[in-house]
Motif scaffolding. Structure first.
Motif, PDB file in Angstrom:
ATOM      1  N   SER A   1      -7.932   2.672  -9.034  1.00  0.00           N
ATOM      2  CA  SER A   1      -7.127   3.249  -7.948  1.00  0.00           C
ATOM      3  C   SER A   1      -7.480   2.636  -6.603  1.00  0.00           C
ATOM      4  O   SER A   1      -6.609   2.509  -5.723  1.00  0.00           O
ATOM      5  CB  SER A   1      -7.343   4.766  -7.895  1.00  0.00           C
ATOM      6  OG  SER A   1      -8.714   5.076  -7.654  1.00  0.00           O
ATOM      7  N   SER A   2      -8.747   2.239  -6.423  1.00  0.00           N
ATOM      8  CA  SER A   2      -9.147   1.651  -5.146  1.00  0.00           C
ATOM      9  C   SER A   2      -8.387   0.346  -4.884  1.00  0.00           C
ATOM     10  O   SER A   2      -8.071   0.024  -3.734  1.00  0.00           O
ATOM     11  CB  SER A   2     -10.660   1.392  -5.137  1.00  0.00           C
ATOM     12  OG  SER A   2     -11.030   0.548  -6.224  1.00  0.00           O
ATOM     13  N   THR A   3      -8.088  -0.404  -5.949  1.00  0.00           N
ATOM     14  CA  THR A   3      -7.301  -1.641  -5.803  1.00  0.00           C
ATOM     15  C   THR A   3      -5.829  -1.322  -5.637  1.00  0.00           C
ATOM     16  O   THR A   3      -5.133  -1.901  -4.787  1.00  0.00           O
ATOM     17  CB  THR A   3      -7.503  -2.543  -7.030  1.00  0.00           C
ATOM     18  OG1 THR A   3      -8.909  -2.743  -7.247  1.00  0.00           O
ATOM     19  CG2 THR A   3      -6.841  -3.896  -6.827  1.00  0.00           C
ATOM     20  N   LYS A   4      -5.353  -0.379  -6.430  1.00  0.00           N
ATOM     21  CA  LYS A   4      -3.929  -0.016  -6.367  1.00  0.00           C
ATOM     22  C   LYS A   4      -3.551   0.547  -5.007  1.00  0.00           C
ATOM     23  O   LYS A   4      -2.401   0.434  -4.576  1.00  0.00           O
ATOM     24  CB  LYS A   4      -3.606   0.998  -7.456  1.00  0.00           C
ATOM     25  CG  LYS A   4      -3.669   0.422  -8.872  1.00  0.00           C
ATOM     26  CD  LYS A   4      -3.375   1.503  -9.906  1.00  0.00           C
ATOM     27  CE  LYS A   4      -3.424   0.930 -11.311  1.00  0.00           C
ATOM     28  NZ  LYS A   4      -3.176   1.951 -12.344  1.00  0.00           N
ATOM     29  N   ASN A   5      -4.526   1.181  -4.336  1.00  0.00           N
ATOM     30  CA  ASN A   5      -4.239   1.769  -3.024  1.00  0.00           C
ATOM     31  C   ASN A   5      -4.175   0.729  -1.903  1.00  0.00           C
ATOM     32  O   ASN A   5      -3.856   1.066  -0.768  1.00  0.00           O
ATOM     33  CB  ASN A   5      -5.307   2.822  -2.679  1.00  0.00           C
ATOM     34  CG  ASN A   5      -5.219   4.054  -3.576  1.00  0.00           C
ATOM     35  OD1 ASN A   5      -4.144   4.349  -4.107  1.00  0.00           O
ATOM     36  ND2 ASN A   5      -6.330   4.757  -3.738  1.00  0.00           N
ATOM     37  N   ASP A   6      -4.511  -0.539  -2.215  1.00  0.00           N
ATOM     38  CA  ASP A   6      -4.445  -1.628  -1.234  1.00  0.00           C
ATOM     39  C   ASP A   6      -3.471  -2.692  -1.759  1.00  0.00           C
ATOM     40  O   ASP A   6      -3.859  -3.578  -2.533  1.00  0.00           O
ATOM     41  CB  ASP A   6      -5.829  -2.239  -1.027  1.00  0.00           C
ATOM     42  CG  ASP A   6      -5.866  -3.233   0.138  1.00  0.00           C
ATOM     43  OD1 ASP A   6      -4.811  -3.833   0.434  1.00  0.00           O
ATOM     44  OD2 ASP A   6      -6.955  -3.400   0.711  1.00  0.00           O
ATOM     45  N   PRO A   7      -2.204  -2.631  -1.375  1.00  0.00           N
ATOM     46  CA  PRO A   7      -1.185  -3.541  -1.926  1.00  0.00           C
ATOM     47  C   PRO A   7      -1.523  -5.017  -1.724  1.00  0.00           C
ATOM     48  O   PRO A   7      -1.285  -5.846  -2.613  1.00  0.00           O
ATOM     49  CB  PRO A   7       0.085  -3.149  -1.159  1.00  0.00           C
ATOM     50  CG  PRO A   7      -0.151  -1.730  -0.734  1.00  0.00           C
ATOM     51  CD  PRO A   7      -1.620  -1.652  -0.455  1.00  0.00           C
TER      52      PRO A   7
ATOM     53  N   MET B   1      -4.163  -5.983  -4.125  1.00  0.00           N
ATOM     54  CA  MET B   1      -3.556  -5.974  -5.470  1.00  0.00           C
ATOM     55  C   MET B   1      -2.794  -7.267  -5.723  1.00  0.00           C
ATOM     56  O   MET B   1      -2.935  -7.927  -6.766  1.00  0.00           O
ATOM     57  CB  MET B   1      -2.605  -4.768  -5.569  1.00  0.00           C
ATOM     58  CG  MET B   1      -2.003  -4.560  -6.938  1.00  0.00           C
ATOM     59  SD  MET B   1      -3.131  -3.630  -7.970  1.00  0.00           S
ATOM     60  CE  MET B   1      -2.029  -3.318  -9.360  1.00  0.00           C
TER      61      MET B   1
ATOM     62  N   MET C   1     -14.348  -2.482  -2.172  1.00  0.00           N
ATOM     63  CA  MET C   1     -13.401  -1.372  -2.010  1.00  0.00           C
ATOM     64  C   MET C   1     -13.742  -0.234  -2.976  1.00  0.00           C
ATOM     65  O   MET C   1     -13.667   0.945  -2.613  1.00  0.00           O
ATOM     66  CB  MET C   1     -11.980  -1.860  -2.276  1.00  0.00           C
ATOM     67  CG  MET C   1     -11.442  -2.835  -1.242  1.00  0.00           C
ATOM     68  SD  MET C   1     -11.077  -2.045   0.347  1.00  0.00           S
ATOM     69  CE  MET C   1      -9.617  -1.105  -0.105  1.00  0.00           C
ATOM     70  N   GLN C   2     -14.116  -0.586  -4.216  1.00  0.00           N
ATOM     71  CA  GLN C   2     -14.465   0.426  -5.205  1.00  0.00           C
ATOM     72  C   GLN C   2     -15.713   1.199  -4.790  1.00  0.00           C
ATOM     73  O   GLN C   2     -15.790   2.426  -4.914  1.00  0.00           O
ATOM     74  CB  GLN C   2     -14.679  -0.228  -6.574  1.00  0.00           C
ATOM     75  CG  GLN C   2     -15.210   0.694  -7.659  1.00  0.00           C
ATOM     76  CD  GLN C   2     -14.262   1.840  -7.980  1.00  0.00           C
ATOM     77  OE1 GLN C   2     -13.079   1.779  -7.620  1.00  0.00           O
ATOM     78  NE2 GLN C   2     -14.768   2.875  -8.630  1.00  0.00           N
TER      79      GLN C   2
ATOM     80  N   GLU D   1     -14.837   3.623  -2.120  1.00  0.00           N
ATOM     81  CA  GLU D   1     -14.128   4.790  -2.654  1.00  0.00           C
ATOM     82  C   GLU D   1     -15.086   5.724  -3.377  1.00  0.00           C
ATOM     83  O   GLU D   1     -14.981   6.945  -3.266  1.00  0.00           O
ATOM     84  CB  GLU D   1     -13.016   4.343  -3.602  1.00  0.00           C
ATOM     85  CG  GLU D   1     -12.230   5.541  -4.153  1.00  0.00           C
ATOM     86  CD  GLU D   1     -10.995   5.135  -4.909  1.00  0.00           C
ATOM     87  OE1 GLU D   1     -11.042   5.204  -6.145  1.00  0.00           O
ATOM     88  OE2 GLU D   1     -10.004   4.753  -4.269  1.00  0.00           O
TER      89      GLU D   1
ATOM     90  N   SER E   1     -15.691   9.459  -2.537  1.00  0.00           N
ATOM     91  CA  SER E   1     -15.524  10.479  -3.572  1.00  0.00           C
ATOM     92  C   SER E   1     -16.784  11.311  -3.712  1.00  0.00           C
ATOM     93  O   SER E   1     -16.725  12.531  -3.924  1.00  0.00           O
ATOM     94  CB  SER E   1     -15.189   9.817  -4.911  1.00  0.00           C
ATOM     95  OG  SER E   1     -13.966   9.127  -4.835  1.00  0.00           O
TER      96      SER E   1
END
Length: 475
Positions: free
Chosen positions: A30-36, A39, A84-85, A88, A92
């Protein structure tokens, strides 16, 4: 010399394949998906690297020249994805910590509210018992004065020979609870006619208590009911505790939780229980004065049930001690430091914080020894010293531990088993072996909050077909 181990001829290929697999993994996070932008860049680098690596390459020597540049670009994107992970995960973790703190705060609040509601429920008189007291009082005062005396069966021994009679002291304002204590004791008594019950109640419940035992005499046992208000000698000039109970400080502490209405209140709701403002709770410290003709007496609280003949207790040699009691030092919190303020020098220098506590509720008292040692004077001294509540808060056990320090005799534990009013884990085996079981705590068996699995030990001594109980819907 040791020969250097040669690297496999496909070591770089394996490394590049691992990087591509790692890249696919980060694409799914999700950490990658949240940064287009990340990605898109990572997907592009993966496609380029896979294309440069090719499908049929088996040896490092067969790799294209540009594959190394593609892999470096992929590793840069992987480093950014990894960073990024980690960010996050850190976020979290903080969010989880905040959630845990919030949940714990809510749990504390819920527990506090539950404790308050439990204390409130413990103070509340059930509607049926309130009705019972009113009905009995009404009928008692409607009787002709000549019919208001309980007609006890004459004993088979001389009244003056105290050694042949077994006397009990029971101080209660709860008619049904007192009835269970008397009924259960008489049921198991070897010679009921030798047992004499001295019930002392307050003025409000005197009529109802008398009427109950007029209508339900305890078989061949004898019973006397007295009104505490008729004890003229028990007044504020004689009793420090009575003077304190009627003082503004004590009343403010009870209602507001502090001696000073502007100060922070004591958060513990249990100290606002009506019993702490009642002299009934302290009558146990005046046994020789209440019963001047007796030399020995067995004290019973009104939240106990007797399951065996108690006659052998009168033959227990207390070895010069004043009170016989079951010690509770095996319990997790029943030691002196739980009841007394050991930060006070007077307590710290005089007592052992790890000394065994013991239980009120079923106690044998040698009243001759009490008088000889002038125990009442010792009790008065401790009450006077505690006028500001610096030695202990409220209750009767703390001053009992102080008053009878080195004056208590340890009875065998099966005589008195405690915990049925608060501890659902109390051993059934211990309960069924006990001579007396004690519902100490808030969960009294006559309340809805009583522990269900322990209630039958109490209810079997209640005749629910009795007219007054039926009329008041006491079930």
């Amino acid at each position: 010399r040791k020969q250097r181990k040669e690297a496999p001829d496909d070591a770089r290929i394996r490394r590049f394949e691992d990087r591509i697999s790692e890249g696919k993994f980060y694409l799914s996070l999700s950490s990658t998906k949240n940064d287009p932008r990340l990605m898109q860049a990572l997907r592009g680098r993966l496609n380029e690297s896979a294309e440069a690596l090719g499908k049929n390459v088996a040896k490092d020597s067969e790799l294209r020249r540009d594959v190394y540049e593609k892999m470096k670009a992929l590793e840069r994107s992987l480093a950014k994805a990894k960073r990024m992970q980690q960010e996050e995960e850190c976020f979290s973790s903080k969010k989880l910590h905040a959630s845990i703190v919030s949940t714990e705060s809510q749990l504390r609040s819920t527990r506090k509210q539950a404790s308050y509601l439990t204390q409130l429920a413990a103070k509340t008189i059930p509607r049926g018992l309130h009705c019972l007291a009113l009905r009995l009082s009404t009928e008692y005062f409607a009787l002709n004065s000549s019919r208001r005396n309980i007609r006890n069966e004459p004993p088979k021994v001389d009244d003056d020979d105290d050694r042949l009679l077994f006397h009990y002291a029971l101080f209660s304002d709860n008619v049904l609870a007192a009835a269970v204590v008397v009924n259960s004791t008489v049921t198991h008594a070897k010679d009921p006619w030798k047992h004499v019950f001295h019930v002392v109640t307050d003025g409000l419940n005197y009529g109802s208590m008398k009427m109950w035992f007029l209508s339900n005499p305890p078989g061949r046992a004898r019973i006397d009911v007295a009104n505490v208000e008729d004890l003229a000698w028990l007044n504020a000039s004689y009793s420090p505790v009575l003077r304190q109970l009627t003082s503004r400080k004590t009343i403010d502490y009870y209602y507001y939780g502090t001696h000073d209405r502007g100060a922070r209140a004591d958060p513990n709701a249990k100290y606002r229980n009506p019993k702490y403002l009642s002299i009934m709770n302290h009558l146990r410290f005046y046994l020789p004065e209440i019963f001047p003709e007796l030399d020995k007496i067995l004290f019973l609280d009104d939240d106990v049930v007797v399951q065996k003949d108690l006659t052998p207790l009168w033959s227990v040699d207390l070895n010069g001690k004043v009170v016989g009691a079951v010690e509770t030092c095996g319990e997790k919190f029943h030691r002196f430091d739980h009841y007394l303020n050991f930060s006070n020098p007077l307590i710290a220098k005089s007592f052992d914080p790890r000394a065994c506590g013991w239980a009120f509720g079923m106690n044998v008292f040698d009243l001759r020894e009490w008088r000889r040692q002038n125990i009442t004077r010792i009790y008065h001294r401790w009450q006077e010293l505690n006028e500001e509540r610096l030695l202990w808060k409220l209750g009767t056990l703390p001053p009992g531990l102080l008053t009878f320090w080195n004056r208590s005799f340890a009875l065998e534990k099966s005589w008195h088993v405690l915990g049925l009013g608060y501890d659902a884990k109390t051993s059934t085996r211990d309960i069924e072996r006990a001579a007396v079981i004690h519902y100490n705590g808030n969960a009294k068996p006559w309340l809805e909050i009583g522990i269900a699995k322990f209630r039958s030990y109490w209810t079997k001594y209640v005749d629910y077909d009795q007219r007054y109980l039926r009329d008041c819907n006491v079930t």
